[in-house]
Write a protein that holds these residues in place. Structure first.
Motif, PDB file in Angstrom:
ATOM      1  N   THR A   1       9.378  -0.803  -1.594  1.00 37.68           N
ATOM      2  CA  THR A   1       9.577  -0.945  -3.032  1.00 37.68           C
ATOM      3  C   THR A   1      10.745  -0.083  -3.497  1.00 37.68           C
ATOM      4  O   THR A   1      10.846   1.089  -3.144  1.00 37.68           O
ATOM      5  CB  THR A   1       8.302  -0.525  -3.787  1.00 37.68           C
ATOM      6  OG1 THR A   1       7.217  -1.342  -3.352  1.00 37.68           O
ATOM      7  CG2 THR A   1       8.480  -0.674  -5.287  1.00 37.68           C
ATOM      8  N   GLY A   2      11.609  -0.682  -4.283  1.00 45.93           N
ATOM      9  CA  GLY A   2      12.757   0.056  -4.798  1.00 45.93           C
ATOM     10  C   GLY A   2      14.014  -0.098  -3.968  1.00 45.93           C
ATOM     11  O   GLY A   2      15.084   0.336  -4.386  1.00 45.93           O
TER      12      GLY A   2
ATOM     13  N   ALA B   1       0.833  -1.194   0.000  1.00 44.82           N
ATOM     14  CA  ALA B   1       0.000   0.000   0.000  1.00 44.82           C
ATOM     15  C   ALA B   1       0.870   1.248   0.000  1.00 44.82           C
ATOM     16  O   ALA B   1       1.949   1.274   0.587  1.00 44.82           O
ATOM     17  CB  ALA B   1      -0.918   0.004   1.217  1.00 44.82           C
ATOM     18  N   GLN B   2       0.377   2.275  -0.679  1.00 43.22           N
ATOM     19  CA  GLN B   2       1.113   3.539  -0.737  1.00 43.22           C
ATOM     20  C   GLN B   2       1.187   4.158   0.659  1.00 43.22           C
ATOM     21  O   GLN B   2       0.201   4.236   1.380  1.00 43.22           O
ATOM     22  CB  GLN B   2       0.410   4.509  -1.696  1.00 43.22           C
ATOM     23  CG  GLN B   2       1.158   5.808  -1.911  1.00 43.22           C
ATOM     24  CD  GLN B   2       2.471   5.605  -2.651  1.00 43.22           C
ATOM     25  OE1 GLN B   2       2.546   4.776  -3.553  1.00 43.22           O
ATOM     26  NE2 GLN B   2       3.496   6.345  -2.262  1.00 43.22           N
TER      27      GLN B   2
END
Length: 237
Positions: free
Chosen positions: A14-15, A4-5
């Motif tokens: 993420t990343g 979720a953002q």
């Protein structure tokens, strides 16, 4: 990674590396009540002199979960390497092999590492426990913060104080041998004869010195690699 953002981009996994550590940035230990009053409010329980002081990463005036950011590396080594050599001279042979890892970070914690985490009688036994903040030893960089009766939710937040550098270089193998000349051993019916000494896990060089970082242990309770020395004779007739 399907996640979720989050409100702040730096909080996203993420990343980042697989297994990337996230936590607060520790700024040392509070020295007195005046320093506590003049610092951003920390939302992880009551704070007293000797407790860990954290960075208000997003500069919103309070220190909370939103201030946890990427710290250190992953618990999976990014670099694994090895190198060695073999030398031969007049019947003597010498072999050496090193291996190591870098760009890796491991976490700290557990009942045997955090003093009094489960009440009196469950404290750790490390000499490092003597290096703690007290009124007489008000070292802002003491290994342990102020000891408390029971676990301190503030002092043991995931942070730059609760991880350690897993970088290491190990002298893994060291071998010395001698092969006798054929004209020396032919009279006793031998075709070849070699004596040797082989040592494994000879030495470890690492910035973390409380236990073998290759165990990836969070409290030092895992057995390290054993050191072995073998002496042998290899002969053929």
């Amino acid at each position: 990674m399907d996640e979720a953002q989050k409100k702040y981009a730096y909080r996203m996994q993420t990343g980042h590396r697989y297994g990337q550590h996230f936590g607060l940035i520790a700024l040392g230990l509070f020295q007195d009540q005046k320093e506590i009053n003049e610092s951003p409010e920390q939302k992880f329980g009551d704070v007293r002199p000797g407790d860990v002081k954290y960075l208000d990463y997003n500069e919103d005036g309070v220190v909370d979960e939103d201030d946890k950011c990427p710290i250190g590396y992953s618990s999976v080594p990014e670099i694994v390497y090895g190198f060695g050599a073999q030398l031969f001279w007049k019947g003597f042979d010498f072999g050496i092999f090193f291996r190591g890892q870098a760009h890796v970070t491991y976490g700290l914690g557990g009942d045997t590492f955090i003093p009094f985490n489960k009440g009196v009688g469950k404290g750790n036994l490390f000499e490092k426990a003597l290096d703690r903040w007290t009124e007489d030893n008000s070292n802002p960089n003491a290994f342990y913060p102020r000891l408390s009766n029971g676990a301190s939710s503030n002092n043991w937040q995931s942070s730059t104080r609760t991880i350690y550098n897993g970088r290491l270089l190990r002298l893994a193998d060291l071998e010395l041998g001698y092969t006798f000349k054929k004209n020396w051993i032919a009279p006793i019916g031998m075709k070849s004869l070699r004596i040797y000494c082989l040592a494994n896990n000879v030495a470890l060089f690492a910035p973390w010195d409380m236990w073998d970082p290759e165990t990836a242990s969070f409290n030092g309770s895992k057995y390290p690699l054993p050191r072995k020395v073998n002496i042998g004779i290899r002969a053929s007739f």
